[in-house]
Design an enzyme around this catalytic site. Structure first.
Site, PDB file in Angstrom:
ATOM      1  N   ASP A  68      -0.402   8.125  26.012  1.00  0.00           N
ATOM      2  CA  ASP A  68      -0.022   8.053  24.591  1.00  0.00           C
ATOM      3  C   ASP A  68       1.002   9.115  24.194  1.00  0.00           C
ATOM      4  O   ASP A  68       1.130   9.451  23.017  1.00  0.00           O
ATOM      5  CB  ASP A  68      -1.258   8.169  23.705  1.00  0.00           C
ATOM      6  N   GLU A  69       1.737   9.661  25.162  1.00  0.00           N
ATOM      7  CA  GLU A  69       2.695  10.728  24.840  1.00  0.00           C
ATOM      8  C   GLU A  69       3.966  10.565  25.670  1.00  0.00           C
ATOM      9  O   GLU A  69       3.902  10.320  26.874  1.00  0.00           O
ATOM     10  CB  GLU A  69       2.067  12.095  25.106  1.00  0.00           C
TER      11      GLU A  69
END
Length: 392
Positions: A95-96
């Site tokens: 998620d990054e």
């Protein structure tokens, strides 16, 4: 990405949009939440909250089992959009993402314009529920910290014009990379707040950390363009928190065999061999147990199965497996080296980098499983325990 796992589920199911959602590692009332939507966070539910506590805090919450492979597919969809409109340097995690700025986007105004474009395109092309918070900075650390200052759907920046005052309100261990133990070491050295940390002599930080990483960390806080270092491969491992039906010794042992097969297959796929095997078990209300055995470098599944079996027999003879339910197990293949760098063995007629007969058989099994489906060929009886990373 903001509440990424829960947002993906809300994107796929309009009926749970706007409702509190928690993602769990296993079904039922066991375990804890691995993610929560912002609607759930408003009730105090967060990562690590037990399922029972989440239900008490938020009676109407919707629980969904994690589907990590699904989230990876959405990660790649987001990455494709970002890379089309900006320079995607790294996928830091599921998620990054890390983007490099160039041209007009190196100005603050240009960077904010880029973020607005990216937010619009992700919503249009991936899903309206997929929101993110952006951080802008002269290096990856300041950009990461800035990205956490305004959630959800925010955009903040850190740089020489607003540092260190902009993060003076944060605690030392609010920063990524500073644990509670490191905070204690900093305080013991007289560094008690964010301003003192940002003004620390980088050479002193190296002493406190007992590593060059301390100097790199403080120089990054001070705005220097410190690049990420490539990590060294330490080993291949798998661990599993066991569901209640697998906490007896017989089932837990079969799960360990499944983990050995997964770890060795990954090691062969990447072209490594291991020179040690570790087994770790956690027993409810009992002592943990960990043992590492060094061995000739190998990538042969059958060989590591024999070591694993010998360790479980030792545990049984010592009575350790009778102390209580087995809550978690982990296996790790360590002391790894590239197969093509392994020395030859004159007595076995092996040349440098050549596979043994057992390793060739294991490679053939990998080929069959890749063609016909995982688990088509196994090394005897095992107990698959799909969880967080296998679902979806």
């Amino acid at each position: 990405m903001n509440s990424f796992f829960a947002s993906v589920e809300q994107q796929l199911d309009p009926q749970i949009r706007g409702k509190p959602v928690a993602i769990t590692a296993m079904e039922g009332m066991h375990g804890s939440c691995v993610a929560a939507s912002y609607e759930a966070k408003a009730f105090g539910v967060k990562t690590g909250t037990s399922v029972r506590d989440a239900k008490r805090l938020c009676p109407g919450i919707v629980f969904l089992p994690s589907r990590h492979r699904l989230y990876v597919r959405y990660n790649l969809r987001v990455a494709e959009v970002l890379d089309r409109y900006a320079e995607l340097e790294r996928i830091r995690s599921v998620d990054e993402f890390q983007l490099g700025l160039s041209g007009v986007t190196t100005s603050l105004e240009g960077a904010f314009d880029l973020v607005r474009i990216l937010k619009t395109k992700v919503a249009e092309e991936v899903g309206e529920c997929l929101r993110f918070s952006a951080g802008i900075g002269p290096n990856h650390l300041l950009a990461k910290i800035a990205g956490k200052l305004e959630k959800p759907d925010g955009c903040q920046w850190l740089g020489p014009d607003n540092m260190p005052e902009r993060i003076a309100h944060l605690a030392l261990d609010d920063l990524p990379g500073i644990s509670k133990a490191m905070r204690g070491r900093l305080e013991a050295a007289g560094v008690n707040d964010m301003l003192a940390l940002c003004r620390l002599d980088p050479r002193h930080a190296r002493v406190i950390w007992n590593s060059v990483e301390g100097e790199r960390f403080v120089r990054s806080l001070q705005g220097e363009a410190i690049t990420l270092t490539e990590t060294q491969k330490g080993g291949f491992g798998n661990s599993k928190i066991l569901a209640p039906e697998f906490r007896n010794p017989q089932s837990a042992y079969l799960v360990s065999r499944w983990l050995v097969e997964k770890a060795t297959a990954r090691m062969r796929r990447d072209g490594w061999v291991a020179g040690s095997y570790s087994l770790q078990i956690s027993i409810h209300n009992g002592p943990g147990w960990h043992r590492t055995m060094t061995c000739p470098q190998s990538q042969d599944t059958a060989y590591f199965h024999r070591i694993n079996r010998a360790m479980w027999r030792h545990l049984w003879r010592k009575g350790i497996l009778k102390l209580g339910p087995i809550m978690a197990i982990g296996v790790n293949l360590g002391h790894v080296e590239r197969l093509d760098r392994r020395n030859g063995d004159f007595l076995r007629g092996l040349r440098s980098g050549q596979q043994t007969r057992g390793e060739r058989i294991a490679t053939a099994v990998d080929f069959l499983n890749a063609r016909l489906g995982q688990g088509t060929v196994t090394w005897g009886v095992n107990q698959p325990h799909p969880g967080f990373f296998e679902r979806g």
